[in-house]
Design a protein around this motif. Structure first.
Motif, short mmCIF file in Angstrom:
data_model
loop_
_atom_site.label_atom_id
_atom_site.label_comp_id
_atom_site.label_asym_id
_atom_site.label_seq_id
_atom_site.Cartn_x
_atom_site.Cartn_y
_atom_site.Cartn_z
N VAL A 13 25.89 -24.38 78.95
CA VAL A 13 27.00 -24.84 79.79
C VAL A 13 27.23 -26.34 79.63
O VAL A 13 26.29 -27.13 79.71
CB VAL A 13 26.73 -24.49 81.28
N PRO A 14 28.47 -26.75 79.38
CA PRO A 14 28.79 -28.18 79.44
C PRO A 14 28.61 -28.70 80.87
O PRO A 14 28.76 -27.95 81.84
CB PRO A 14 30.26 -28.24 79.02
N TYR B 235 33.26 -26.72 93.07
CA TYR B 235 33.14 -25.45 92.37
C TYR B 235 32.46 -25.60 91.01
O TYR B 235 32.47 -26.68 90.42
CB TYR B 235 34.53 -24.84 92.15
N GLY B 236 31.91 -24.49 90.52
CA GLY B 236 31.33 -24.46 89.20
C GLY B 236 30.43 -23.26 89.02
O GLY B 236 30.40 -22.35 89.85
N VAL B 237 29.70 -23.25 87.92
CA VAL B 237 28.78 -22.16 87.61
C VAL B 237 27.34 -22.63 87.84
O VAL B 237 27.07 -23.82 87.93
CB VAL B 237 28.95 -21.66 86.17
N VAL B 238 26.43 -21.66 87.93
CA VAL B 238 25.02 -21.98 88.16
C VAL B 238 24.26 -21.84 86.85
O VAL B 238 24.55 -20.96 86.04
CB VAL B 238 24.42 -21.08 89.26
N TRP C 3 23.28 -16.88 77.31
CA TRP C 3 22.19 -17.62 76.66
C TRP C 3 22.24 -17.43 75.14
O TRP C 3 23.09 -16.74 74.62
CB TRP C 3 20.83 -17.18 77.21
N GLY C 4 21.30 -18.07 74.45
CA GLY C 4 21.13 -17.84 73.02
C GLY C 4 21.90 -18.80 72.13
O GLY C 4 22.64 -19.67 72.59
N ILE C 5 21.68 -18.62 70.83
CA ILE C 5 22.30 -19.45 69.81
C ILE C 5 23.52 -18.72 69.24
O ILE C 5 23.43 -17.55 68.87
CB ILE C 5 21.32 -19.75 68.66
N GLU C 6 24.64 -19.40 69.19
CA GLU C 6 25.87 -18.76 68.74
C GLU C 6 25.72 -18.20 67.32
O GLU C 6 25.18 -18.85 66.43
CB GLU C 6 27.03 -19.77 68.78
#
Length: 216
Positions: free
Chosen positions: A54-55, A65-68, A95-98
């Motif tokens: 996440v940026p 507001y936002g993500v956790v 999660w993980g590597i693109e």
């Protein structure tokens, strides 16, 4: 999130307006990190959702507001809380590597920790390609299951059947190109999908009909 936390706020307000439930985002960090429970027939299903990728401007704060994120200190308590109040607990994690078809060691470690905390099923996303499946204490970790609209040769829907003690997983294989995702109908392609998924999984076999069978 591409439009900052204000974009997330507008999205969640729209979901609230139309009665669509969500987890993993909220008006502040406490709301974003809280589990949600939905009634499905006679079953209560708990959801915990968060991101490991996440940026900074996506993240929820004390007053916006936002993500956790996965380093939220109350995360495991939320998983455990959901387990105390639901029949089935699903943890979704970004999660993980693109573009990597294999989970990182930390993903395998975290997935098991979430099950220890009370999760019944762990489902990942982000790469945005498929990753494998693993069972831990009889419960599945699907490291990436994500329908994505760009050109991805192999993608899938995941069916989870729950009988109160063990889950049966079934993949519905698909492919995506030109922004269009479709189910694979060709038996040869389905068999190739099953072989591919078995090859990137851990201790499971995926049969040609998409059924996931733990080995041993």
């Amino acid at each position: 999130g591409d439009y900052g936390w204000k974009g997330i706020e507008h999205t969640l307000l729209a979901l609230d307006k139309y009665g669509v439930s969500y987890a993993g985002a909220g008006e502040n960090i406490t709301a974003a990190g809280s589990y949600q429970i939905l009634q499905a027939g006679n079953m209560k299903v708990g959801f915990v959702s968060f991101t490991d990728v996440v940026p900074k401007h996506f993240a929820a704060g004390e007053d916006h507001y936002g993500v956790v994120t996965s380093n939220y200190p109350e995360l495991y308590a939320q998983v455990n809380g959901a387990a105390q109040n639901a029949d089935l607990v699903v943890v979704y994690v970004h999660w993980g590597i693109e573009r990597s078809e294999r989970p990182e060691d930390y993903q395998r470690s975290l997935g098991k920790q979430y099950i220890d905390a009370g999760a019944d099923v762990v489902i990942g996303s982000h790469p945005p390609v498929l990753q494998g499946v693993e069972y831990y204490k009889g419960k599945p970790i699907v490291y990436s299951n994500f329908i994505f609209g760009s050109s991805i040769p192999k993608t899938a829907l995941l069916k989870v059947q729950w009988d109160g003690q063990a889950s049966q997983l079934t993949f519905v294989p698909g492919t995506s190109s030109a922004g269009y995702t479709r189910v694979l109908e060709n038996e040869v392609q389905k068999a190739d999908f099953a072989s591919y998924m078995t090859g990137i999984s851990y201790g499971v076999t995926i049969e040609d009909d998409g059924t996931v069978v733990p080995q041993g």
